[in-house]
Design a protein around this motif. Structure first.
Motif, short mmCIF file in Angstrom:
data_model
loop_
_atom_site.label_atom_id
_atom_site.label_comp_id
_atom_site.label_asym_id
_atom_site.label_seq_id
_atom_site.Cartn_x
_atom_site.Cartn_y
_atom_site.Cartn_z
N GLY A 1 4.48 2.42 -2.69
CA GLY A 1 3.08 2.25 -2.96
C GLY A 1 3.13 3.38 -3.14
N ASP B 1 0.57 -1.20 -0.19
CA ASP B 1 0.11 -0.70 -0.48
C ASP B 1 0.69 1.32 0.00
N ARG C 1 -4.75 2.47 1.06
CA ARG C 1 -4.83 1.55 -0.45
C ARG C 1 -6.01 2.36 -1.75
#
Length: 889
Positions: free
Chosen positions: A366, A348, A445
């Protein structure tokens, strides 16, 4: 030339008529002397050598030399060399041309320095006698002082602009300070400028940057911030100590400046200002500026210099913030190694930001995948600087949760990626502390795929699957929202029911696939004419509903005409060329119903009335509204035949010069006399002509008729003047306008200098780059240009100065109330001054009273037109007006 006055100043001898009796001569002399006594100026008689022959002056304060030493002497014997030379040059000019005006001389009188403007006329004294000259010296000291003040303010504005540019470029005080000092001298009109800061070792304020003449003044200068020492009483020490601006308006005679009086006298410093410079509210230094003029810092100059000092202080604070930001970044990076491997292994997005300002301390891979920003691009910047928050409210929600609970879990937010796309995500964040700095640790996310699926479900529930338009349920929701707004604001709205004519024939002959593709193209065309807030919905089959918020019967009629117009072109589907028209019924809220069902039913009824009568048309549910739209449609149809049937004519309104009161031009104004409707006002039929595209043919006729008429007037011996013709927006945007204008002038044989084209302010600013190019081309061909209705729109001055415009036309809405509306008077005065400063003329329209005329003439307006002079006239009446008119009082 300006001697002092005795108790009874001598007077110029009055000429005596040799044929008159002595009593008449004495009476004439008394009258002449009485007239001369009323003059506020000094009056002299000189010969060609500059020798005083006689003089008259009722103003004793304007004289500098005793009168007994004046007569028989030359100007060089009674005045300093520079003003005496100027006087002699004016005498020579008057001897050559017969007169000389406008020369200025400066004299030191007992009351102080005074400026005088000379007006000289050559006087013939008869055969065999030498000529002499009558000299009028007018005191213009106040005007010259105002001009000097204006120049000082102009210089300071330029210095402020240059300083602000330097502040944007520079990254440190060492780089900025020399530029500021140089700009104060080179652009601000100062003799010298320097910046001093406190030396912690010596306790003295020492120069760190300087510029200008006389910087040697600063060598070994001693300035302390302490009040108990003489060297701390000056402008710099006082400004530093008390953190306020200090103004020494007469530096050489101010007792506080005694410590520096010898140095200041050497370099001619007359006024000095000390301006405190701060950094985050703490004293940093002082900007000191020097002028060679006493009382150089009036209120306006002080305000501009304070703004410069405030901008410098702002830059010093920015430099300090940048240094602190770099320090914190380096300190935090040193302490991060122990968790870096774990930090970068998360799939994430993970980032750490400083709590105080959102500065990025670190981001993982991420984050780079989710946002598109690399670590090098964001570290050291704030989230606001890279504009990553799509909705600032999300950022505020996060901060509130952290301040309240210290953490935030699964908050749905939207981010802007580097490429401009939007990412929907779930964010969890918590407050952490690294190296004594409060930070935010965030884990995010990507939820874009889930959001897309949700949007697809919503699309299926609320939108038509064939056309993508809102379906009936979505339309009802939007209607209820719009209805509540209309009810709250006391407005109306329109519901239009649209049905394709003969659509069943398409399905029956070409099949439903072709019919569906036709419906898609129809929906695309209809959507293309919508305005913001309008809603187009497909009800099923070939029926559509159009919801128009805040619509009146007039705007609904205009929209219906647009819809019918856009449907006129054939639809091309494969090898088929299909012509499809619409029947439209319109119902208005609240007159025809106050709920969706009632309005849609009534609009459907109105649509079927069109179906039964004519197709390819529209009507309102109520006969009253339908009659209004019917007139517009009738006028639109009648316009097609107006030109061919000779129903149009031009009237001409005179334009009068306010300098001499004579007619200098006319404005061509179109009139329409219809055999059935009678006289139709231009305000009614011009918009219809523009919407229907007929304005091009009408405008071409107006231009050709006006140019031909002006040529005929010139050939008939009428005094040359300018023909002013209005351009419509459609004409101005037409690519062939230049060719049309030049061809029309050539065919009529009229020189371009006699044609002036008027365009509105809004037309020029719609596409200023293209407007400038077209105006340049017309200007190069000799055609004059003017801006009509100036002040009713929005002009960027940066574009206005580039327009090749010779005249600004003041809208009559400002002229109408200038007699009792101070705002209108201020606007009119500002427009006249603006035009004058840009080298343009001004013309006021709608002048109807002597008071309006007097005010415009007093403010320097060049021309005017209106009913005070004449209404628009037919050709024969205009010719009679031109023959009989004299100068307008």
């Amino acid at each position: 030339m300006l001697p002092s006055s005795p108790a009874e100043p001598p007077r110029l001898a009055a000429p005596v008529n040799p044929g008159a009796c002595s009593a008449e001569a004495a009476s004439f002399e008394r009258r002449l002397l009485a007239i001369l006594d009323t003059l506020p100026d000094a009056l002299f008689e000189l010969d060609l050598d500059g020798r005083y022959l006689d003089y008259h002056s009722p103003r004793a304060d304007l004289l500098a030399v005793p009168p007994e030493t004046l007569l028989g002497k030359t100007v060089h014997e009674v005045m300093p060399a520079i003003p005496a030379d100027a006087c002699m040059a004016a005498l020579q000019e008057a001897n050559t041309l017969g007169f000389s005006t406008g020369r200025l001389i400066e004299l030191r009188l007992p009351a102080g320095h005074r400026w005088f403007e000379l007006s000289i006329s050559r006087k013939s004294n008869g055969a065999g006698r030498s000529v002499s000259f009558i000299v009028l010296a007018r005191n213009v000291t106040q005007r010259v002082a105002s001009e000097h003040k204006l120049q000082r303010l102009t210089d300071l504005y330029a210095a402020l602009s240059q300083c602000n540019q330097a502040i944007l470029r520079c990254t440190s005080a060492a780089e900025l300070f020399p530029i500021i000092c140089a700009d104060a001298v080179n652009y601000g009109g100062m003799k010298m400028a320097w910046i001093g800061t406190l030396n912690a070792a010596t306790g003295l304020i020492v120069p760190v940057a300087s510029s200008g003449e006389g910087t040697a003044y600063l060598q070994d200068i001693l300035i302390t911030p302490h009040a108990n020492q003489p060297s701390g009483q000056g402008p710099v020490g006082t400004a530093f100590r008390e953190a306020r601006p200090v103004w020494f308006q007469d530096f050489l005679h101010d007792p506080r400046a005694q410590a520096w009086r010898a140095r200041a006298s050497e370099f001619g410093w007359a006024s000095v200002a000390g301006l405190p410079l701060t950094c985050h509210g703490a004293m940093y230094g002082v900007l000191s500026v020097y002028s060679g003029t006493v009382n150089a810092f009036d209120d306006s100059a002080q305000a501009l210099l304070l703004e410069i000092a405030q901008d410098i202080s702002f830059a010093l604070a920015r430099f300090a913030d940048e240094r602190e930001r770099n320090r914190v970044q380096m300190a935090l990076q040193d302490s991060e190694e122990r968790y870096r491997r774990v930090f970068h292994t998360s799939p994430d997005s993970v980032n750490i930001n400083r709590l105080s300002d959102g500065l990025y301390i670190d981001v993982n891979e991420g984050f780079e995948r989710l946002s598109g920003w690399t670590a090098d691009e964001v570290i050291g910047k704030t989230s606001q600087e890279i504009n990553i928050w799509r909705c600032p409210a999300d950022r505020h929600r996060l901060k509130r949760a952290l301040n309240r609970d210290g953490h935030c879990y699964n908050m749905e937010v939207e981010f802007c990626r580097k490429d401009g796309t939007v990412a929907t995500a779930l964010m969890s964040a918590a407050l952490v502390r690294f190296d004594n700095v409060d930070c935010i640790l965030s884990m995010t996310r990507d939820m874009s795929d889930i959001r897309l699926a949700q949007e697809r479900i919503n699309q299926l529930a609320h939108f038509d699957q064939l056309t993508g338009l809102p379906n009936r349920s979505q339309l009802q929701e939007r209607f209820e929202f719009v209805r509540q707004l209309a009810q709250r604001n006391g407005e109306s709205l329109a519901l239009m029911f649209l049905d394709l004519d003969h659509f069943k024939n398409v399905n029956d002959t070409l099949g439903h696939t072709i019919g569906d593709r036709l419906l898609v193209q129809v929906s695309q065309r209809l959507a293309g004419v919508l305005s913001a807030g309008d809603t187009l919905s497909r009800m099923g089959g070939d029926e559509f509903i159009l919801l128009l918020p805040s619509a009146t019967e007039e705007s609904a009629s205009q929209m219906a005409l647009k819809v019918l117009s856009v449907m006129a072109e054939p639809f091309i589907i494969d090898d088929h060329e299909l012509v499809s028209t619409l029947s439209i019924g319109i119902a208005l809220y609240p007159h025809d119903g106050d709920d969706f069902e009632t309005l849609s039913k009534n609009a459907d009824i109105a649509m079927y009335r069109i179906k039964r009568s004519s197709h390819n048309n529209f009507c309102f549910f109520t006969p009253e509204m339908q009659s209004h739209s019917a007139r517009r449609l009738q006028l639109s149809n009648a316009l097609y035949f107006g030109l061919t049937r000779g129903e149009f004519l031009l009237h001409y309104q005179p334009q009068i010069s306010l300098q001499d009161g004579h007619m200098v031009g006319v404005e061509a104004l179109i009139r329409w006399q219809h055999p059935e409707f009678g006289a139709v006002a231009p305000s009614e039929f011009i918009p219809i002509a523009e919407d229907s595209g007929q304005i091009l043919a009408i405008g071409e006729w107006v231009l050709r008729t006006a140019v031909t008429q002006m040529k005929a007037w010139l050939d008939a011996g009428m005094k040359p003047m300018v023909m002013s013709v209005n351009l419509s927006t459609v004409q101005f945007r037409h690519p062939d306008l230049l060719a049309l204008v030049m061809q029309t002038l050539q065919m009529a044989g009229l020189p371009a200098q006699y044609l002036e084209l008027e365009l509105t302010e809004a037309m020029a600013m719609d596409n200023p780059t293209a407007a400038i190019a077209l105006m340049n081309q017309l200007h190069e061909q000799g055609v004059r240009l003017s801006i009509d209705d100036f002040g009713t729109g929005y002009s960027s001055l940066s574009y206005l100065k580039k327009f090749k415009v010779s005249k600004l036309k003041i809208d009559q809405s400002f002229v109408r109330d200038i007699g009792d509306d101070k705002d209108d008077r201020a606007i009119v005065t500002a427009v006249i001054n603006l035009a004058s400063s840009l080298g343009m003329q001004t013309i006021a329209e709608g002048v109807e009273t002597p008071g309006q005329l007097a005010f415009l003439r007093l403010q320097g307006c060049d021309e005017a037109q209106g009913y005070y002079f004449s209404k628009p006239l037919p050709v024969d009446q205009l010719e009679a007006f031109a023959k009989t008119m004299t100068a307008v009082p």
